[in-house]
Design a protein around this motif. Structure first.
Motif, PDB file in Angstrom:
ATOM      1  N   THR A  36      54.879  68.643  94.514  1.00  0.00           N
ATOM      2  CA  THR A  36      55.271  69.846  95.253  1.00  0.00           C
ATOM      3  C   THR A  36      55.195  69.633  96.766  1.00  0.00           C
ATOM      4  O   THR A  36      55.989  70.209  97.504  1.00  0.00           O
ATOM      5  N   GLY A  53      57.800  78.352  81.526  1.00  0.00           N
ATOM      6  CA  GLY A  53      58.370  79.694  81.403  1.00  0.00           C
ATOM      7  C   GLY A  53      59.162  80.188  82.599  1.00  0.00           C
ATOM      8  O   GLY A  53      59.904  81.156  82.477  1.00  0.00           O
ATOM      9  N   LEU A  54      58.995  79.543  83.745  1.00  0.00           N
ATOM     10  CA  LEU A  54      59.795  79.986  84.887  1.00  0.00           C
ATOM     11  C   LEU A  54      61.208  79.428  84.760  1.00  0.00           C
ATOM     12  O   LEU A  54      61.412  78.316  84.300  1.00  0.00           O
ATOM     13  N   VAL A  58      63.549  82.222  89.677  1.00  0.00           N
ATOM     14  CA  VAL A  58      62.495  82.238  90.680  1.00  0.00           C
ATOM     15  C   VAL A  58      63.006  81.759  92.039  1.00  0.00           C
ATOM     16  O   VAL A  58      62.347  81.977  93.056  1.00  0.00           O
ATOM     17  N   ARG A  61      68.717  84.413  93.075  1.00  0.00           N
ATOM     18  CA  ARG A  61      68.809  85.825  92.701  1.00  0.00           C
ATOM     19  C   ARG A  61      70.209  86.086  92.185  1.00  0.00           C
ATOM     20  O   ARG A  61      71.189  85.681  92.806  1.00  0.00           O
ATOM     21  N   ARG A 190      67.544  82.904  76.398  1.00  0.00           N
ATOM     22  CA  ARG A 190      66.510  82.622  75.412  1.00  0.00           C
ATOM     23  C   ARG A 190      66.988  83.133  74.056  1.00  0.00           C
ATOM     24  O   ARG A 190      67.233  84.317  73.879  1.00  0.00           O
TER      25      ARG A 190
ATOM     26  N   ALA B  49      53.320  75.163  93.937  1.00  0.00           N
ATOM     27  CA  ALA B  49      53.755  74.960  92.552  1.00  0.00           C
ATOM     28  C   ALA B  49      53.836  76.248  91.764  1.00  0.00           C
ATOM     29  O   ALA B  49      54.683  76.391  90.879  1.00  0.00           O
ATOM     30  N   GLN B  50      52.954  77.200  92.086  1.00  0.00           N
ATOM     31  CA  GLN B  50      52.840  78.382  91.236  1.00  0.00           C
ATOM     32  C   GLN B  50      53.430  79.656  91.837  1.00  0.00           C
ATOM     33  O   GLN B  50      53.757  80.575  91.093  1.00  0.00           O
ATOM     34  N   PHE B  53      58.037  80.139  95.170  1.00  0.00           N
ATOM     35  CA  PHE B  53      59.479  80.067  94.926  1.00  0.00           C
ATOM     36  C   PHE B  53      60.197  81.138  95.750  1.00  0.00           C
ATOM     37  O   PHE B  53      59.661  82.225  95.976  1.00  0.00           O
ATOM     38  N   ALA B  55      62.391  83.387  95.374  1.00  0.00           N
ATOM     39  CA  ALA B  55      62.530  84.774  94.920  1.00  0.00           C
ATOM     40  C   ALA B  55      61.174  85.406  94.633  1.00  0.00           C
ATOM     41  O   ALA B  55      61.111  86.571  94.235  1.00  0.00           O
ATOM     42  N   CYS B  56      60.104  84.635  94.820  1.00  0.00           N
ATOM     43  CA  CYS B  56      58.753  85.147  94.551  1.00  0.00           C
ATOM     44  C   CYS B  56      57.988  85.216  95.881  1.00  0.00           C
ATOM     45  O   CYS B  56      58.418  85.929  96.776  1.00  0.00           O
ATOM     46  N   GLY B 127      55.111  89.129  88.575  1.00  0.00           N
ATOM     47  CA  GLY B 127      55.850  87.878  88.504  1.00  0.00           C
ATOM     48  C   GLY B 127      55.407  86.919  87.421  1.00  0.00           C
ATOM     49  O   GLY B 127      55.475  85.719  87.616  1.00  0.00           O
ATOM     50  N   ASN B 128      54.955  87.433  86.285  1.00  0.00           N
ATOM     51  CA  ASN B 128      54.663  86.517  85.189  1.00  0.00           C
ATOM     52  C   ASN B 128      55.960  85.896  84.692  1.00  0.00           C
ATOM     53  O   ASN B 128      57.056  86.375  84.983  1.00  0.00           O
ATOM     54  N   ASP B 129      55.837  84.823  83.906  1.00  0.00           N
ATOM     55  CA  ASP B 129      57.058  84.156  83.483  1.00  0.00           C
ATOM     56  C   ASP B 129      57.745  84.939  82.360  1.00  0.00           C
ATOM     57  O   ASP B 129      57.309  86.021  81.970  1.00  0.00           O
ATOM     58  N   GLY B 130      58.835  84.384  81.868  1.00  0.00           N
ATOM     59  CA  GLY B 130      59.634  85.093  80.879  1.00  0.00           C
ATOM     60  C   GLY B 130      58.922  85.344  79.562  1.00  0.00           C
ATOM     61  O   GLY B 130      59.393  86.117  78.728  1.00  0.00           O
ATOM     62  N   TRP B 131      57.797  84.699  79.376  1.00  0.00           N
ATOM     63  CA  TRP B 131      57.002  84.891  78.162  1.00  0.00           C
ATOM     64  C   TRP B 131      55.792  85.765  78.434  1.00  0.00           C
ATOM     65  O   TRP B 131      54.912  85.892  77.583  1.00  0.00           O
TER      66      TRP B 131
END
Lengths: 233, 157
Positions: A36, A53-54, A58, A61, A190, B49-50, B53, B55-56, B127-131
């Motif tokens: 990173t 999962g991302l 992210v 848009r 998904r 890394a977390q 991003f 859009a976050c 902003g949790n992931d899609g799961w």
């Protein structure tokens, strides 16, 4: 396609999405494995899979209304059976880039291989064009990539493992060609399939255009429910 | 008439109360200042890394914003993959330490509570992931431990 009749009925999904789009510098799949601090993804490939999962949302848009067709991904699967899954799109609307996985809930790849592409799977859709598709193996994962060079399909082979549920996840970006963060169309795909003979799960097809998609959907559902209650009371 | 006078008096009292409240000097915020070197070496890579991003928390619209290589650049003229600039590190540090301000101390602060699952003591995070997975799995997640030890000044730097 080798899906057995009655079980492996081909699923054809046409996903029409309202999408806006914001891309930044972080869009080169070659960088996804880089640290990173060097601008990489640190191992993230943005497929939206159970262990990654991302997705592309992210960074991008959503903007636009991309369509993606998925064929050959069965509603239920037979372990040990081979399936040919095809994703296609209208390349005349712009170049599409994909990061895709077929995986188990633990993130293991679902017997994924990448056959030699037809012309539609090559850059500019040309039989003599460069390969638009590639397969990266990263530990338990196999990540299918499609470069944004004018291909209009990718075909992936899956040898279904003996697992209760398998997932097709993908991050799809259709560039507007501006090389700016704005104006790209984005799809988080998904789809789930369950093992034949198992009780039906809550699987199915899902797609979102960004991280705000789910809260908005929940709000719409809540409003619809409230309206229904109002009318019935 | 009596009613009108009563209303006027009530309004006057409420107004003076509000004005009085506004006149009170707010207590200065005590923003924690854990090691900036520890931030650069250990915390910043995790945030890139977390969290960072575009859009976050790479969005300039967010209070907690982290800038850097391969993400949003603070100066758009910076090459996309050039190393983090001193300005980006300093701004990211300031925004991060501001997220440690909390009445009950840094361990209960938004920086350490929002990225945890609610069932693991988290405060909720859009902003949790899609799961539905939070950025960190719990207080035993090594990345969270790195953030926490830095935040409370126990990382030895």
């Amino acid at each position: 396609m080798s899906a057995p009749s009655g079980l492996g009925r081909a699923v054809v999904l046409v996903l029409v999405l309202a999408a806006p789009g914001l891309a930044r510098a972080f869009s080169d799949p070659e960088r996804y494995d880089a640290p990173t601090l060097e601008g990489g993804g640190g191992g993230r490939h943005f497929t939206g899979s159970p262990i990654d999962g991302l997705s592309c949302a992210v960074c991008h848009r959503p903007a636009g209304r991309p369509e993606l067709t998925v064929e050959g991904f069965p509603t239920t699967f037979e372990p040990g059976q081979r399936y040919s899954v095809r994703l296609s799109w209208d390349a005349s609307l712009g170049s599409h880039a994909l990061q895709l996985e077929l995986s188990t809930s633990a993130g293991d790849h679902a017997g994924v291989t990448l056959p030699a592409p037809a012309p539609a799977g090559r850059c500019e859709g040309s039989a003599t064009g460069e390969l638009a598709t590639g397969l990266r193996t990263r530990g338990i994962r196999r990540i299918v990539e499609v470069s944004d060079c004018g291909a209009s399909e990718v075909v992936v082979e899956m040898l279904a493992p003996d697992e209760p549920v398998l997932y097709l996840t993908a991050g799809v970006v259709r560039s507007d060609g501006s090389a700016t963060p704005d104006g790209d169309a984005v799809l988080e795909l998904r789809v789930t399939t369950t093992r034949a003979g198992d009780p039906a799960s809550s699987g199915g097809c899902g797609a979102a255009t960004g991280t705000a998609g789910l809260p908005l959907a929940a709000l719409v559902m809540a409003l619809a429910l409230a309206e229904r209650r109002r009318r019935t009371s | 008439m009596q009613l009108a006078r009563a209303v006027a008096a009530t309004v006057a009292m409420a107004t003076s109360a509000v004005l009085g409240a506004c006149a009170v000097e707010p207590a200065p915020l005590d923003v924690p200042s854990p090691s900036s070197q520890g931030f650069a070496d250990r915390v910043y890579p995790i945030l890139l890394a977390q969290c960072a991003f575009p859009a976050c928390h790479g969005s300039p619209d967010r209070f907690f914003a982290v800038y850097g290589p391969g993400r949003t650049r603070f100066d758009p003229a910076t090459e996309p993959y050039a190393p983090a600039t001193a300005e980006e590190l300093a701004l990211s540090y300031r925004r991060t330490t501001s997220m440690l301000v909390w009445p009950d101390g840094a361990r209960r602060s938004p920086l350490l509570r929002k990225p945890l699952p609610v069932e693991a003591g988290g405060a909720g995070h859009e902003g949790n992931d899609g799961w539905g997975q939070a950025p960190f799995t719990g207080e035993d997640d090594p990345r969270w431990i790195t953030l926490a030890t830095w935040a409370v000044g126990e990382d030895g730097l």
